[in-house]
Design a protein around this motif. Structure first.
Motif, short mmCIF file in Angstrom:
data_model
loop_
_atom_site.label_atom_id
_atom_site.label_comp_id
_atom_site.label_asym_id
_atom_site.label_seq_id
_atom_site.Cartn_x
_atom_site.Cartn_y
_atom_site.Cartn_z
N GLY A 115 24.95 19.74 -6.06
CA GLY A 115 24.47 18.54 -6.76
C GLY A 115 23.89 18.79 -8.13
N LEU A 116 24.15 19.96 -8.73
CA LEU A 116 23.60 20.25 -10.05
C LEU A 116 24.47 19.64 -11.15
N THR A 117 23.84 19.41 -12.31
CA THR A 117 24.57 18.97 -13.50
C THR A 117 24.96 20.20 -14.32
N LEU A 118 25.84 20.01 -15.32
CA LEU A 118 26.24 21.14 -16.17
C LEU A 118 25.04 21.81 -16.82
N ASP A 119 24.07 21.02 -17.28
CA ASP A 119 22.92 21.57 -17.98
C ASP A 119 22.04 22.42 -17.06
N ARG A 120 22.15 22.21 -15.74
CA ARG A 120 21.28 22.93 -14.80
C ARG A 120 21.98 24.07 -14.08
N LEU A 121 23.27 24.24 -14.32
CA LEU A 121 23.99 25.32 -13.64
C LEU A 121 23.51 26.68 -14.15
N PRO A 122 23.37 27.66 -13.26
CA PRO A 122 22.95 28.99 -13.70
C PRO A 122 24.00 29.65 -14.60
N ALA A 123 23.55 30.49 -15.52
CA ALA A 123 24.47 31.23 -16.38
C ALA A 123 25.46 32.02 -15.51
N GLY A 124 26.71 32.03 -15.96
CA GLY A 124 27.74 32.75 -15.21
C GLY A 124 28.42 31.93 -14.14
N SER A 125 27.98 30.69 -13.94
CA SER A 125 28.64 29.83 -12.93
C SER A 125 30.11 29.67 -13.29
N ARG A 126 30.97 29.73 -12.27
CA ARG A 126 32.43 29.65 -12.49
C ARG A 126 32.87 28.18 -12.39
N ILE A 127 33.40 27.67 -13.50
CA ILE A 127 33.81 26.27 -13.57
C ILE A 127 35.33 26.20 -13.52
N GLY A 128 35.87 25.62 -12.47
CA GLY A 128 37.31 25.54 -12.31
C GLY A 128 37.93 24.45 -13.17
N THR A 129 38.81 24.82 -14.07
CA THR A 129 39.59 23.87 -14.87
C THR A 129 40.72 24.61 -15.55
N SER A 130 41.88 23.97 -15.64
CA SER A 130 42.99 24.55 -16.39
C SER A 130 43.25 23.80 -17.68
N SER A 131 42.34 22.91 -18.06
CA SER A 131 42.49 22.12 -19.27
C SER A 131 41.93 22.88 -20.46
N VAL A 132 42.79 23.15 -21.46
CA VAL A 132 42.29 23.84 -22.66
C VAL A 132 41.29 22.96 -23.40
N ARG A 133 41.44 21.65 -23.28
CA ARG A 133 40.50 20.72 -23.91
C ARG A 133 39.11 20.89 -23.31
N LEU A 145 28.45 29.30 -19.30
CA LEU A 145 29.26 29.07 -18.10
C LEU A 145 30.63 29.70 -18.26
N GLU A 146 31.28 30.04 -17.14
CA GLU A 146 32.55 30.77 -17.17
C GLU A 146 33.70 29.89 -16.68
N PRO A 147 34.58 29.43 -17.57
CA PRO A 147 35.74 28.67 -17.11
C PRO A 147 36.69 29.58 -16.32
N VAL A 148 37.20 29.05 -15.22
CA VAL A 148 38.14 29.79 -14.37
C VAL A 148 39.41 28.95 -14.22
N PRO A 149 40.59 29.48 -14.59
CA PRO A 149 41.83 28.70 -14.44
C PRO A 149 42.06 28.32 -12.98
N ILE A 150 42.38 27.07 -12.76
CA ILE A 150 42.64 26.60 -11.40
C ILE A 150 43.71 25.51 -11.48
N ARG A 151 44.79 25.66 -10.74
CA ARG A 151 45.90 24.72 -10.76
C ARG A 151 46.00 24.02 -9.42
N GLY A 152 46.90 23.04 -9.36
CA GLY A 152 47.11 22.30 -8.12
C GLY A 152 46.56 20.90 -8.24
N ASN A 153 46.93 20.04 -7.28
CA ASN A 153 46.43 18.67 -7.32
C ASN A 153 44.94 18.63 -6.99
N ALA A 154 44.33 17.47 -7.17
CA ALA A 154 42.88 17.37 -7.01
C ALA A 154 42.43 17.75 -5.61
#
Length: 309
Positions: A115-133, A145-154
């Motif tokens: 239930g955390l927001t982006l501003d409250r996530l600990p440093a190094g948290s892995r954020i799943g997204t494959s969007s370059v935007r 924060l660390e973006p991690v490539p993740i594909r597939g439907n929602a």
């Protein structure tokens, strides 16, 4: 009495795509009671591929098979998320977007099990997204924060989150709502925090241009303001010639006086460079062209071309 007209609707076979088709079927039935519909599911090359989209030629991997089926006459209507439709080239000759449905929420959402927001996530948290935007904007505003490539439907991405593959996900609000997973949303990001992709929240209905009966039936579902807004956004993308690896964000809204507002940004992949433009006009095509020209004067071509694709 003649048989009701049958419209064969092609769609990707993911739960979200099928939910989108059910919306189209319901709206078609309400607007055209004499029409019957049949769903023809497809698994596109983009759905089958687990690697980077650029290796398949970009976003066209989600639309190519449906384009071919339309032109071959095996389906009469294709349902697309506009943000998945390539913007650097027109739709295939012989086809047309006959309608844009009324736009859903265009914002992005964070899904975090705690239930955390982006501003409250600990440093190094892995954020799943494959969007370059999204990756570029994460790097700009939340570099810890660390973006991690993740594909597939929602649904599959949510399953990977639950399995601990990543710590949180960035997904479209509209997509989560369409699959009934809006209760998983922890935070809805403002358009200033995370500017949306071109066409976010909008479904496009594509037909053969010569199929006048289907074009007319589907045209009854068109939402005029969504059409204007999406036309401006897609013209911007066309003039910029953005490829699938281009971090480009834009959204249009309609002002009280009827003018369109178009805000757009072009990012470098690392988020360190941001080009920004915001203009108004009553003509959607002129507005998209003008905002793109402003960004090009700021160096958008150099930023876009510096990114491998």
């Amino acid at each position: 009495m003649s048989d009701p007209q049958l419209i064969r609707i092609g769609a990707r076979s993911s739960p979200m795509s099928l939910a989108q088709v059910e919306r189209v079927r319901a709206e078609l039935a309400a607007a055209n009671p004499g029409i019957a519909t049949e769903v023809v599911p497809f698994t596109t090359s983009g759905d089958r591929w687990s690697g980077a989209l650029v290796e398949l030629g970009g976003k066209g991997a989600f639309t190519r098979e449906l384009d071919q089926a339309l032109l071959a006459g095996t389906i009469d209507l294709a349902v697309h998320c506009v943000k998945d439709v390539p913007g650097d080239r027109p739709v295939p000759a012989g086809t047309v977007f006959a309608a844009y449905l009324k736009r859903d929420d265009l914002r992005d959402a964070l899904v975090h099990p705690g239930g955390l927001t982006l501003d409250r996530l600990p440093a190094g948290s892995r954020i799943g997204t494959s969007s370059v935007r999204r990756v570029a904007q994460l790097a700009q505003r939340w570099p810890e924060l660390e973006p991690v490539p993740i594909r597939g439907n929602a649904n599959s991405r949510l399953a990977k989150l639950d399995a601990g593959v990543v710590d949180a996900l960035l997904l479209a609000v509209s997509g989560l709502e369409r699959i009934g997973a809006q209760d998983r949303i922890t935070e809805i990001l403002t358009v200033e925090q995370m500017m949306p992709a071109v066409g976010s929240g909008t479904l496009a209905l594509q037909c053969r241009s010569e199929d006048e009966a289907v074009v007319e039936a589907v045209g009854a579902l068109n939402d005029a303001e969504t059409f204007r807004q999406t036309t401006a956004e897609r013209m911007l993308l066309h003039v910029l010639q953005g490829h699938c690896n281009s971090p480009i964000a834009a959204f249009a809204t309609t002002e009280h006086d009827g003018r369109l507002s178009l805000r757009a940004r072009v990012f470098s992949a690392d988020g360190k460079t941001t080009l920004d433009a915001h203009e108004w006009d009553r003509n959607a095509l002129a507005l998209g062209t003008s905002v793109a020209a402003t960004l090009l004067r700021q160096g958008a071509h150099e930023v876009i071309n510096a990114i491998p694709h």
